[in-house]
Design an enzyme around this catalytic site. Sequence first.
Site, mmCIF file in Angstrom:
data_model
loop_
_atom_site.group_PDB
_atom_site.id
_atom_site.type_symbol
_atom_site.label_atom_id
_atom_site.label_comp_id
_atom_site.label_asym_id
_atom_site.label_seq_id
_atom_site.Cartn_x
_atom_site.Cartn_y
_atom_site.Cartn_z
ATOM 1 N N THR A 17 0.841 -1.204 0.000
ATOM 2 C CA THR A 17 0.000 0.000 0.000
ATOM 3 C C THR A 17 0.872 1.248 0.000
ATOM 4 O O THR A 17 0.593 2.212 -0.725
ATOM 5 C CB THR A 17 -0.938 0.015 1.222
ATOM 6 O OG1 THR A 17 -1.626 -1.228 1.286
ATOM 7 C CG2 THR A 17 -1.950 1.129 1.118
ATOM 8 N N LYS A 38 -8.045 -1.402 -5.972
ATOM 9 C CA LYS A 38 -7.657 -2.480 -5.063
ATOM 10 C C LYS A 38 -8.763 -3.521 -5.173
ATOM 11 O O LYS A 38 -9.900 -3.252 -4.756
ATOM 12 C CB LYS A 38 -7.545 -1.897 -3.638
ATOM 13 C CG LYS A 38 -7.434 -2.893 -2.517
ATOM 14 C CD LYS A 38 -6.027 -3.124 -2.063
ATOM 15 C CE LYS A 38 -5.966 -4.324 -1.135
ATOM 16 N NZ LYS A 38 -4.611 -4.675 -0.708
ATOM 17 N N ASP A 51 -6.652 0.301 3.171
ATOM 18 C CA ASP A 51 -5.801 0.578 2.009
ATOM 19 C C ASP A 51 -6.422 1.563 1.026
ATOM 20 O O ASP A 51 -5.743 2.470 0.538
ATOM 21 C CB ASP A 51 -5.504 -0.735 1.269
ATOM 22 C CG ASP A 51 -4.564 -1.632 2.061
ATOM 23 O OD1 ASP A 51 -4.133 -1.228 3.152
ATOM 24 O OD2 ASP A 51 -4.278 -2.743 1.581
ATOM 25 N N GLU A 112 -3.253 -1.858 -6.528
ATOM 26 C CA GLU A 112 -2.558 -2.630 -5.495
ATOM 27 C C GLU A 112 -3.173 -4.014 -5.441
ATOM 28 O O GLU A 112 -4.392 -4.150 -5.324
ATOM 29 C CB GLU A 112 -2.680 -1.966 -4.109
ATOM 30 C CG GLU A 112 -1.962 -2.786 -3.038
ATOM 31 C CD GLU A 112 -2.313 -2.428 -1.587
ATOM 32 O OE1 GLU A 112 -2.957 -1.400 -1.345
ATOM 33 O OE2 GLU A 112 -1.946 -3.232 -0.707
ATOM 34 N N GLY A 113 -2.342 -5.048 -5.484
ATOM 35 C CA GLY A 113 -2.835 -6.413 -5.354
ATOM 36 C C GLY A 113 -3.249 -6.725 -3.925
ATOM 37 O O GLY A 113 -3.390 -5.845 -3.074
ATOM 38 N N GLY A 115 -2.204 -9.441 -0.805
ATOM 39 C CA GLY A 115 -1.220 -10.455 -0.434
ATOM 40 C C GLY A 115 -0.148 -10.553 -1.508
ATOM 41 O O GLY A 115 0.354 -9.533 -1.978
HETATM 42 N N1 ADP Z 1 8.254 3.459 3.485
HETATM 43 C C1 ADP Z 1 7.422 3.286 4.535
HETATM 44 N N2 ADP Z 1 7.096 4.334 5.325
HETATM 45 C C2 ADP Z 1 6.252 4.180 6.383
HETATM 46 N N3 ADP Z 1 5.690 3.008 6.738
HETATM 47 C C3 ADP Z 1 5.991 1.919 5.971
HETATM 48 C C4 ADP Z 1 6.854 2.012 4.852
HETATM 49 N N4 ADP Z 1 6.943 0.778 4.292
HETATM 50 C C5 ADP Z 1 6.165 -0.029 5.036
HETATM 51 N N5 ADP Z 1 5.595 0.642 6.049
HETATM 52 C C6 ADP Z 1 4.697 0.117 7.104
HETATM 53 O O1 ADP Z 1 4.703 -1.303 7.067
HETATM 54 C C7 ADP Z 1 3.397 -1.807 7.306
HETATM 55 C C8 ADP Z 1 2.939 -2.635 6.126
HETATM 56 O O2 ADP Z 1 2.819 -1.783 4.986
HETATM 57 P P1 ADP Z 1 1.590 -1.894 3.980
HETATM 58 O O3 ADP Z 1 1.899 -0.970 2.856
HETATM 59 O O4 ADP Z 1 0.308 -1.711 4.685
HETATM 60 O O5 ADP Z 1 1.751 -3.433 3.545
HETATM 61 P P2 ADP Z 1 0.829 -4.336 2.601
HETATM 62 O O6 ADP Z 1 0.003 -3.404 1.760
HETATM 63 O O7 ADP Z 1 1.805 -5.145 1.804
HETATM 64 O O8 ADP Z 1 0.015 -5.197 3.509
HETATM 65 C C9 ADP Z 1 2.479 -0.613 7.551
HETATM 66 O O9 ADP Z 1 2.359 -0.388 8.920
HETATM 67 C C10 ADP Z 1 3.238 0.512 6.860
HETATM 68 O O10 ADP Z 1 2.882 1.732 7.411
HETATM 69 MG MG MG Z 2 -2.051 -3.203 1.532
#
Ligand code: ADP
Ligand code: MG
Length: 217
Positions: A17, A38, A51, A112-113, A115
């Site tokens: 995300t 999404k 998301d 955004e996919g 998983g």
């Molecule tokens: N560059 C970044 N800056 C701030 N937080 C990040 C960053 N990369 C990952 N995170 C944190 O890591 C966690 C997982 O990120 P997320 O984008 O929600 O993962 P996914 O969409 O793959 O499930 C979240 O709490 C997100 O805020």
């Molecule tokens: Mg996500």
Amino acid sequence: MTAGVFVTGTGTEVGKTVVAAAIARTLAGDGRRVAVFKPTVTGLEDPGEPDHRLLRRAASSEQANGEIAPYRYGPPMSPHLAAALAGEEIQPDRLLTAAREAAAGADILVCEGVGGLLVPLSPDYLVRDLALDLGLPLVVAASPGLGTINHTLLTIAVARQAGLGVAAVVLTPWPERPDQIEASNRATIEALGEVKVETLRHLDLSNPTAWPPLRLP
Ligand SMILES: Nc1ncnc2c1ncn2[C@@H]1O[C@H](COP(=O)(O)OP(=O)(O)O)[C@@H](O)[C@H]1O
Ligand SMILES: [Mg+2]
């Protein structure tokens, strides 16, 4: 189909995300009209910003929830299971129509996919299949630290086997001072994956306008 990218990841909670939001914000900051998409959001009952809301803020989009994410569920679980528990099945055609409608109102689509690539949306339609049907190049979000080489190369292998192009890997959150493992991971994924590896530093998610641009090759 419109221009766009499909942001996948090595799994769940790896930064998809945030990476998709950073790409969307960069394009919006360049003056492009960005639509976000999404296919399914699960875990709406968990605290925290879902998301589709972060994606919408980052893209400066005015899309409604259902235009960004046609299927939304409360429990935090795989989409095919969340749908089954809600007494329905996710319809690939509905996803494709919704994505195309979102794209039609914009210059570029950031999807955004859910998983990783082999997560089922319905029992016989995986995230990989949606990316293929949308015809979008992949961006792979991955963690910088120990374990990421294997997860990232597996994701790239599955993508290429299916005929999906991998535009870049983005390691996130990338530390200010990468240690030996993180620096080596970046170089190793680039070499063995034959792919461009970008990095994204820790972002203040409340303020997209302050984010550094994330430009893809
Ligand atoms: N560059 C970044 N800056 C701030 N937080 C990040 C960053 N990369 C990952 N995170 C944190 O890591 C966690 C997982 O990120 P997320 O984008 O929600 O993962 P996914 O969409 O793959 O499930 C979240 O709490 C997100 O805020
Ligand atoms: Mg996500």
